[in-house]
Design an enzyme around this catalytic site. Structure first.
Site, PDB file in Angstrom:
ATOM      1  N   ARG A  90       0.845  -1.194   0.000  1.00 17.04           N
ATOM      2  CA  ARG A  90       0.000   0.000   0.000  1.00 17.04           C
ATOM      3  C   ARG A  90       0.887   1.254   0.000  1.00 17.04           C
ATOM      4  O   ARG A  90       1.971   1.251   0.614  1.00 17.04           O
ATOM      5  CB  ARG A  90      -0.878   0.050   1.253  1.00 17.04           C
ATOM      6  CG  ARG A  90      -2.107  -0.808   1.175  1.00 17.04           C
ATOM      7  CD  ARG A  90      -3.130  -0.284   0.171  1.00 17.04           C
ATOM      8  NE  ARG A  90      -4.316  -1.126   0.132  1.00 17.04           N
ATOM      9  CZ  ARG A  90      -4.498  -2.126  -0.737  1.00 17.04           C
ATOM     10  NH1 ARG A  90      -3.573  -2.411  -1.631  1.00 17.04           N
ATOM     11  NH2 ARG A  90      -5.605  -2.832  -0.723  1.00 17.04           N
ATOM     12  N   HIS A  92      -0.848   0.650  -9.571  1.00 19.64           N
ATOM     13  CA  HIS A  92      -1.589  -0.219  -8.645  1.00 19.64           C
ATOM     14  C   HIS A  92      -2.254  -1.368  -9.422  1.00 19.64           C
ATOM     15  O   HIS A  92      -3.462  -1.587  -9.308  1.00 19.64           O
ATOM     16  CB  HIS A  92      -2.643   0.580  -7.851  1.00 19.64           C
ATOM     17  CG  HIS A  92      -3.163  -0.172  -6.651  1.00 19.64           C
ATOM     18  ND1 HIS A  92      -3.583   0.440  -5.500  1.00 19.64           N
ATOM     19  CD2 HIS A  92      -3.344  -1.504  -6.438  1.00 19.64           C
ATOM     20  CE1 HIS A  92      -4.005  -0.474  -4.630  1.00 19.64           C
ATOM     21  NE2 HIS A  92      -3.856  -1.669  -5.180  1.00 19.64           N
TER      22      HIS A  92
HETATM   23  P1  NDP Z   1      -2.159 -11.478   4.674  1.00 17.04           P
HETATM   24  O1  NDP Z   1      -3.030 -10.954   5.744  1.00 17.04           O
HETATM   25  O2  NDP Z   1      -2.356 -12.871   4.196  1.00 17.04           O
HETATM   26  O3  NDP Z   1      -0.635 -11.363   5.116  1.00 17.04           O
HETATM   27  C1  NDP Z   1      -0.124 -10.250   5.755  1.00 17.04           C
HETATM   28  C2  NDP Z   1       1.256 -10.594   6.296  1.00 17.04           C
HETATM   29  O4  NDP Z   1       1.826  -9.413   6.858  1.00 17.04           O
HETATM   30  C3  NDP Z   1       1.208 -11.642   7.416  1.00 17.04           C
HETATM   31  O5  NDP Z   1       2.306 -12.505   7.285  1.00 17.04           O
HETATM   32  C4  NDP Z   1       1.341 -10.803   8.680  1.00 17.04           C
HETATM   33  O6  NDP Z   1       1.943 -11.491   9.760  1.00 17.04           O
HETATM   34  C5  NDP Z   1       2.237  -9.693   8.180  1.00 17.04           C
HETATM   35  N1  NDP Z   1       2.095  -8.479   8.982  1.00 17.04           N
HETATM   36  C6  NDP Z   1       1.001  -7.733   9.197  1.00 17.04           C
HETATM   37  N2  NDP Z   1       1.263  -6.712  10.019  1.00 17.04           N
HETATM   38  C7  NDP Z   1       2.556  -6.821  10.334  1.00 17.04           C
HETATM   39  C8  NDP Z   1       3.410  -6.089  11.186  1.00 17.04           C
HETATM   40  N3  NDP Z   1       2.998  -5.017  11.881  1.00 17.04           N
HETATM   41  N4  NDP Z   1       4.682  -6.500  11.320  1.00 17.04           N
HETATM   42  C9  NDP Z   1       5.118  -7.592  10.650  1.00 17.04           C
HETATM   43  N5  NDP Z   1       4.366  -8.344   9.806  1.00 17.04           N
HETATM   44  C10 NDP Z   1       3.099  -7.943   9.677  1.00 17.04           C
HETATM   45  O7  NDP Z   1      -2.284 -10.438   3.466  1.00 17.04           O
HETATM   46  P2  NDP Z   1      -1.989 -10.721   1.914  1.00 17.04           P
HETATM   47  O8  NDP Z   1      -0.666 -11.366   1.803  1.00 17.04           O
HETATM   48  O9  NDP Z   1      -3.149 -11.379   1.280  1.00 17.04           O
HETATM   49  O10 NDP Z   1      -1.941  -9.220   1.334  1.00 17.04           O
HETATM   50  C11 NDP Z   1      -0.979  -8.298   1.793  1.00 17.04           C
HETATM   51  C12 NDP Z   1      -1.305  -6.908   1.279  1.00 17.04           C
HETATM   52  O11 NDP Z   1      -1.026  -6.800  -0.112  1.00 17.04           O
HETATM   53  C13 NDP Z   1      -2.768  -6.485   1.359  1.00 17.04           C
HETATM   54  O12 NDP Z   1      -3.116  -6.082   2.661  1.00 17.04           O
HETATM   55  C14 NDP Z   1      -2.832  -5.356   0.379  1.00 17.04           C
HETATM   56  O13 NDP Z   1      -2.568  -4.131   1.019  1.00 17.04           O
HETATM   57  C15 NDP Z   1      -1.719  -5.659  -0.611  1.00 17.04           C
HETATM   58  N6  NDP Z   1      -2.227  -5.955  -1.953  1.00 17.04           N
HETATM   59  C16 NDP Z   1      -1.818  -5.162  -2.995  1.00 17.04           C
HETATM   60  C17 NDP Z   1      -2.241  -5.431  -4.265  1.00 17.04           C
HETATM   61  C18 NDP Z   1      -1.728  -4.648  -5.433  1.00 17.04           C
HETATM   62  O14 NDP Z   1      -2.224  -4.828  -6.547  1.00 17.04           O
HETATM   63  N7  NDP Z   1      -0.747  -3.795  -5.245  1.00 17.04           N
HETATM   64  C19 NDP Z   1      -3.158  -6.535  -4.555  1.00 17.04           C
HETATM   65  C20 NDP Z   1      -3.499  -7.298  -3.397  1.00 17.04           C
HETATM   66  C21 NDP Z   1      -3.064  -7.003  -2.141  1.00 17.04           C
HETATM   67  P3  NDP Z   1       1.201 -12.756  10.456  1.00 17.04           P
HETATM   68  O15 NDP Z   1       1.185 -13.831   9.378  1.00 17.04           O
HETATM   69  O16 NDP Z   1       2.076 -13.149  11.574  1.00 17.04           O
HETATM   70  O17 NDP Z   1      -0.155 -12.288  10.829  1.00 17.04           O
HETATM   71  C1  OXD Z   2      -6.082  -5.493  -3.144  1.00 23.19           C
HETATM   72  C2  OXD Z   2      -5.647  -4.528  -4.152  1.00 23.19           C
HETATM   73  O1  OXD Z   2      -6.005  -5.228  -1.949  1.00 23.19           O
HETATM   74  O2  OXD Z   2      -5.995  -4.687  -5.352  1.00 23.19           O
HETATM   75  O3  OXD Z   2      -6.523  -6.591  -3.561  1.00 23.19           O
HETATM   76  O4  OXD Z   2      -4.918  -3.596  -3.813  1.00 23.19           O
END
Ligand code: NDP
Ligand code: OXD
Length: 314
Positions: free
Chosen positions: A229, A277
């Site tokens: 993000r 994005h």
């Molecule tokens: P998940 O919830 O599956 O994974 C998030 C990961 O981040 C987990 O491993 C979590 O740890 C870790 N995490 C969260 N907060 C912290 C923190 N404060 N410190 C350390 N680690 C942290 O999310 P996704 O993998 O599905 O997606 C991740 C992000 O990707 C989305 O939230 C979105 O913002 C972004 N995204 C962007 C897109 C784009 O087109 N650019 C498309 C889709 C998503 P734990 O496993 O221990 O909980």
């Molecule tokens: C998502 C994105 O969160 O597209 O899936 O950013």
């Protein structure tokens, strides 16, 4: 059954068509056409229109059309019902393609050869690094980070990952918690950000963090790749770090605000790769199917999957 489709920033038409086909028995309303608020059982949202989720007394669940849910938490009137986010192989595969693409662009110094082609220059590095000499640190070992880490590993990169809770992943050095971050940064040439935007992660990609990245690595300086993000990054710190050589390059898919303003220096910086994005778009074909299946399962009395933890914010 009535469903509210509240989407801004994306064209809602393909979504409406998909849901009409997948859930033919449902009445699909938009914030503009919604007359009977009490009839709505489900809300399907991407950046929902302001006020559109308020006063829905029979709402059972909210479905985010993206993996990220920060767009929902922006609303002050978010109803207290379960929130489901997207976890789908189509979206995961797309993100890993983008991460791998950018890791390879930097490994192979693509920007330099692109520039040289424009100028008809035939010149090359005689001893370029291989993936095995490059240490990648993936911030976030969730659905997307874990898959990207595995695919980077398959290409031979030396991969580590960081999360809140301890993880094990074959061939990936796993770090967790605040102390684990510094340890991972100290062994990172390419930092991939795939953490959600929460109170804990806002602005995490800042000057203090860049100063902790490994120096003397095979790519001539640390590189950041943000597919998470825009709110994770401090753009002024990225530009200053690039100008001062603290960072060698950056690949950025996400910004705050979006679209990236025309006058942002990120557009023209020679060491920045900008994408709009679209690292992992939510394809209506795949994601509408994922949502419709969950709605059908819920109506059969089965539990919802991939629920968001409101306390954690992801
Ligand atoms: P998940 O919830 O599956 O994974 C998030 C990961 O981040 C987990 O491993 C979590 O740890 C870790 N995490 C969260 N907060 C912290 C923190 N404060 N410190 C350390 N680690 C942290 O999310 P996704 O993998 O599905 O997606 C991740 C992000 O990707 C989305 O939230 C979105 O913002 C972004 N995204 C962007 C897109 C784009 O087109 N650019 C498309 C889709 C998503 P734990 O496993 O221990 O909980
Ligand atoms: C998502 C994105 O969160 O597209 O899936 O950013």
């Amino acid at each position: 059954m009535s469903i509210l489709l509240s989407v801004t920033g994306w064209d809602p038409t393909p979504w409406r068509r998909r849901f009409e086909a997948l859930l033919p028995e449902a009445f699909l309303a938009t914030p503009e056409t919604l007359a009977d608020r009490a009839a709505i059982r489900f809300a399907i949202c991407w950046r929902p229109a302001r006020g559109s989720l308020a006063d829905l007394p029979n709402l059972k669940a909210i479905f985010s059309l993206g993996a990220g849910v920060d767009h929902l938490f922006e609303a002050t009137d978010l109803p207290d019902v379960p929130i489901v986010r997207v976890v789908d192989p189509d979206l995961t595969g797309r993100m890993s393609e983008w991460v791998v693409l950018n890791a390879l662009l930097h490994l192979r110094d693509f920007r330099r050869y692109e520039r040289q082609q424009r100028e008809c220059v035939w010149d090359k590095d005689d001893d370029p690094p291989t993936a095995g000499e490059v240490r990648v640190g993936v911030m976030g070992l969730g659905e997307l980070g874990r898959d990207a880490a595995r695919k980077l590993k398959t290409l031979g990169f030396d991969v580590a990952g960081w999360s809140v809770s301890p993880k094990t992943e074959s061939g990936v050095e796993c770090f967790h918690g605040p102390a684990g971050l510094d340890a991972m940064l100290a062994r990172t040439d390419i930092l991939v950000a795939l953490v959600p935007l929460t109170l804990a992660t806002r602005g995490i990609l800042n000057a203090r963090l860049f100063a902790k990245l490994a120096r003397g690595g095979a790519l001539g300086g640390p590189i950041i790749v943000n597919g998470g993000r825009g709110g994770l990054q401090v753009e002024a710190d990225i530009l200053a770090a690039l100008d001062e050589g603290v960072l060698r390059a950056a690949s950025l898919d996400v910004f705050e605000p979006e679209p990236l303003p025309r006058d942002s220096r990120l557009w023209s910086h020679p060491n920045v790769i900008v994408s709009p994005h679209n690292a992992a778009v939510s394809s209506p074909g795949a994601v509408a199917h994922f949502v419709a299946e969950q709605i059908k399962a819920f109506e059969r009395g089965e539990p919802l999957r991939h629920l968001v933890d409101r306390r954690r914010g992801y």
